[in-house]
Design a protein around this motif. Structure first.
Motif, PDB file in Angstrom:
ATOM      1  N   ALA A 191     -44.628  43.491 -91.917  1.00  0.00           N
ATOM      2  CA  ALA A 191     -44.933  43.048 -90.561  1.00  0.00           C
ATOM      3  C   ALA A 191     -45.199  41.550 -90.481  1.00  0.00           C
ATOM      4  CB  ALA A 191     -46.139  43.813 -90.026  1.00  0.00           C
ATOM      5  N   SER A 192     -45.567  40.940 -91.591  1.00  0.00           N
ATOM      6  CA  SER A 192     -45.785  39.486 -91.602  1.00  0.00           C
ATOM      7  C   SER A 192     -44.476  38.726 -91.492  1.00  0.00           C
ATOM      8  CB  SER A 192     -46.515  39.079 -92.890  1.00  0.00           C
ATOM      9  OG  SER A 192     -47.785  39.693 -92.965  1.00  0.00           O
ATOM     10  N   ARG A 193     -43.361  39.433 -91.720  1.00  0.00           N
ATOM     11  CA  ARG A 193     -42.035  38.812 -91.642  1.00  0.00           C
ATOM     12  C   ARG A 193     -41.087  39.742 -90.897  1.00  0.00           C
ATOM     13  NH1 ARG A 193     -44.692  38.790 -96.107  1.00  0.00           N
ATOM     14  NH2 ARG A 193     -44.997  36.955 -97.411  1.00  0.00           N
ATOM     15  N   PRO A 194     -41.346  40.014 -89.606  1.00  0.00           N
ATOM     16  CA  PRO A 194     -40.519  40.979 -88.873  1.00  0.00           C
ATOM     17  C   PRO A 194     -39.049  40.568 -88.841  1.00  0.00           C
ATOM     18  CG  PRO A 194     -41.897  39.706 -87.378  1.00  0.00           C
ATOM     19  CD  PRO A 194     -42.373  39.402 -88.758  1.00  0.00           C
ATOM     20  N   ARG A 195     -38.181  41.578 -88.981  1.00  0.00           N
ATOM     21  CA  ARG A 195     -36.722  41.448 -88.993  1.00  0.00           C
ATOM     22  C   ARG A 195     -36.190  40.755 -90.249  1.00  0.00           C
ATOM     23  NH1 ARG A 195     -36.872  40.120 -83.066  1.00  0.00           N
ATOM     24  NH2 ARG A 195     -36.222  42.002 -81.976  1.00  0.00           N
ATOM     25  N   THR A 196     -37.062  40.312 -91.140  1.00  0.00           N
ATOM     26  CA  THR A 196     -36.621  39.673 -92.383  1.00  0.00           C
ATOM     27  C   THR A 196     -36.421  40.750 -93.453  1.00  0.00           C
ATOM     28  OG1 THR A 196     -37.836  37.651 -91.875  1.00  0.00           O
ATOM     29  CG2 THR A 196     -37.198  37.998 -94.175  1.00  0.00           C
ATOM     30  N   VAL A 197     -35.257  40.762 -94.071  1.00  0.00           N
ATOM     31  CA  VAL A 197     -34.967  41.745 -95.108  1.00  0.00           C
ATOM     32  C   VAL A 197     -35.637  41.302 -96.409  1.00  0.00           C
ATOM     33  CG1 VAL A 197     -33.180  42.932 -96.420  1.00  0.00           C
ATOM     34  CG2 VAL A 197     -32.767  42.310 -94.026  1.00  0.00           C
ATOM     35  N   GLU A 216     -38.506  46.438 -88.072  1.00  0.00           N
ATOM     36  CA  GLU A 216     -37.926  46.169 -86.773  1.00  0.00           C
ATOM     37  C   GLU A 216     -39.041  45.925 -85.755  1.00  0.00           C
ATOM     38  OE1 GLU A 216     -34.198  46.249 -86.061  1.00  0.00           O
ATOM     39  OE2 GLU A 216     -34.834  45.562 -88.041  1.00  0.00           O
ATOM     40  N   VAL A 217     -38.743  45.170 -84.716  1.00  0.00           N
ATOM     41  CA  VAL A 217     -39.733  44.919 -83.663  1.00  0.00           C
ATOM     42  C   VAL A 217     -39.706  46.105 -82.717  1.00  0.00           C
ATOM     43  CG1 VAL A 217     -40.438  43.433 -81.782  1.00  0.00           C
ATOM     44  CG2 VAL A 217     -39.480  42.432 -83.859  1.00  0.00           C
ATOM     45  N   PRO A 218     -40.776  46.938 -82.684  1.00  0.00           N
ATOM     46  CA  PRO A 218     -40.759  48.142 -81.842  1.00  0.00           C
ATOM     47  C   PRO A 218     -40.914  47.804 -80.374  1.00  0.00           C
ATOM     48  CG  PRO A 218     -42.876  47.895 -82.926  1.00  0.00           C
ATOM     49  CD  PRO A 218     -42.005  46.801 -83.468  1.00  0.00           C
ATOM     50  N   ALA A 219     -40.593  48.785 -79.539  1.00  0.00           N
ATOM     51  CA  ALA A 219     -40.661  48.585 -78.084  1.00  0.00           C
ATOM     52  C   ALA A 219     -42.100  48.368 -77.663  1.00  0.00           C
ATOM     53  CB  ALA A 219     -40.078  49.777 -77.380  1.00  0.00           C
ATOM     54  N   LEU A 253     -39.126  52.387 -87.315  1.00  0.00           N
ATOM     55  CA  LEU A 253     -39.895  51.162 -87.520  1.00  0.00           C
ATOM     56  C   LEU A 253     -39.355  50.292 -88.646  1.00  0.00           C
ATOM     57  CD1 LEU A 253     -42.425  49.631 -86.563  1.00  0.00           C
ATOM     58  CD2 LEU A 253     -43.711  50.821 -88.356  1.00  0.00           C
ATOM     59  N   ILE A 254     -38.809  50.898 -89.696  1.00  0.00           N
ATOM     60  CA  ILE A 254     -38.368  50.139 -90.879  1.00  0.00           C
ATOM     61  C   ILE A 254     -36.886  50.404 -91.112  1.00  0.00           C
ATOM     62  CG2 ILE A 254     -38.687  49.762 -93.353  1.00  0.00           C
ATOM     63  CD1 ILE A 254     -41.591  50.743 -92.959  1.00  0.00           C
ATOM     64  N   ILE A 300     -47.202  43.633 -83.029  1.00  0.00           N
ATOM     65  CA  ILE A 300     -45.764  43.513 -82.829  1.00  0.00           C
ATOM     66  C   ILE A 300     -45.324  44.688 -81.971  1.00  0.00           C
ATOM     67  CG2 ILE A 300     -43.496  43.346 -83.917  1.00  0.00           C
ATOM     68  CD1 ILE A 300     -44.887  42.489 -86.479  1.00  0.00           C
ATOM     69  N   GLY A 301     -44.972  44.420 -80.723  1.00  0.00           N
ATOM     70  CA  GLY A 301     -44.611  45.507 -79.825  1.00  0.00           C
ATOM     71  C   GLY A 301     -45.760  46.487 -79.688  1.00  0.00           C
ATOM     72  N   ASP A 302     -45.498  47.771 -79.918  1.00  0.00           N
ATOM     73  CA  ASP A 302     -46.545  48.788 -79.790  1.00  0.00           C
ATOM     74  C   ASP A 302     -47.265  49.044 -81.120  1.00  0.00           C
ATOM     75  OD1 ASP A 302     -44.592  50.106 -81.207  1.00  0.00           O
ATOM     76  OD2 ASP A 302     -44.522  51.866 -79.899  1.00  0.00           O
ATOM     77  N   LEU A 303     -46.984  48.207 -82.098  1.00  0.00           N
ATOM     78  CA  LEU A 303     -47.625  48.342 -83.404  1.00  0.00           C
ATOM     79  C   LEU A 303     -48.784  47.359 -83.523  1.00  0.00           C
ATOM     80  CD1 LEU A 303     -47.506  49.558 -86.330  1.00  0.00           C
ATOM     81  CD2 LEU A 303     -46.084  47.574 -86.921  1.00  0.00           C
ATOM     82  N   GLU A 304     -49.973  47.868 -83.836  1.00  0.00           N
ATOM     83  CA  GLU A 304     -51.160  47.031 -83.999  1.00  0.00           C
ATOM     84  C   GLU A 304     -51.746  47.262 -85.379  1.00  0.00           C
ATOM     85  OE1 GLU A 304     -55.682  46.460 -82.185  1.00  0.00           O
ATOM     86  OE2 GLU A 304     -54.254  47.792 -81.186  1.00  0.00           O
TER      87      GLU A 304
END
Length: 225
Positions: A167-173, A222-225, A210-211, A134-138
């Motif tokens: 990370a399995s549910r990005p942007r989901t609270v 959050e989805v990082p750059a 990130l969070i 996800i973005g720059d996160l691996e």
């Protein structure tokens, strides 16, 4: 789980024997240590499936014990602390503890935490899962390694699992109670501070951006750059 081996490290012998008796009644093989050097030696010789570890020990403290046994062979650690001090808890998580209980605690809760930690480790051992990018996160789930912007971050087992869950549910609270149930395997919401402490540790290692905290609810990645 009845053949699992647990190492109980506690210098107060009455508490140690009580914990050991309860765990043996649950079907575990239990070994005891009452000081830091003995705990490290027994962990290296016996290869326990889980360690119940008091912070205050003679010889050297439980934080040093945790650091040394995790460096030798990763193992789930349930840390026991006499103080509910957030700094102490964060240090414990940083050296490899997966969970903690503040004294005095009930034997019922300790047993529940032990079972939950072992169930989680069994579930992870049997899972073959792809990487998450996800973005720059691996997040390499097969190797249990995390990089951000190409720089590897060293996470404890529970920090890694919590990050994967977010990370399995990005942007989901995700509410704290749900994280406790799905990551830790707890049936109640009595340990929401545990989630907060691990989130702080993730932010320290991976970046504060990130969070996202949703006050009164929970956390979202959050989805990082």
């Amino acid at each position: 789980m009845s053949q699992r081996r647990v190492l109980v490290v506690e210098d107060e012998r009455t508490i140690a024997e009580s914990v050991a008796a309860r765990l043996r009644a649950e079907g575990f093989t239990v070994d005891l240590a009452h000081d830091g050097p003995t705990a490290v030696a027994r962990a290296q010789a016996l290869h326990p499936d889980l360690v119940v570890l008091d912070v205050m020990l003679p010889g050297f403290d439980g934080l040093e014990v945790c650091r040394r046994i995790q460096a030798d062979r990763p193992v789930p650690v349930l840390m026991l602390t006499a103080r509910d001090d957030e700094t102490d808890l964060l240090v414990g998580l940083a050296v490899g503890a997966d969970d903690y209980l503040t004294k005095p605690f009930s034997m019922r809760e300790l047993v529940a935490r032990v079972h939950a930690l072992l169930r989680r480790m069994e579930k992870l051992a049997g899972a073959a899962v792809p990487a998450i990018i996800i973005g720059d996160l691996e997040i390499n789930r097969a190797e249990r390694r995390v990089r951000r912007s190409g720089v590897e971050a060293h996470l404890t087992p529970i920090e890694f699992d919590l990050l994967v869950h977010l990370a399995s549910r990005p942007r989901t609270v995700l509410p704290r109670e749900r994280l406790l149930a799905e990551v830790w395997g707890w049936a109640d919401a009595s340990g929401t501070r545990t989630v907060d402490s691990h989130i702080k540790a993730l932010r320290r290692k991976l970046g504060a951006d990130l969070i996202r905290t949703v006050h009164g609810v929970g956390y979202a990645l959050e989805v990082p750059a």
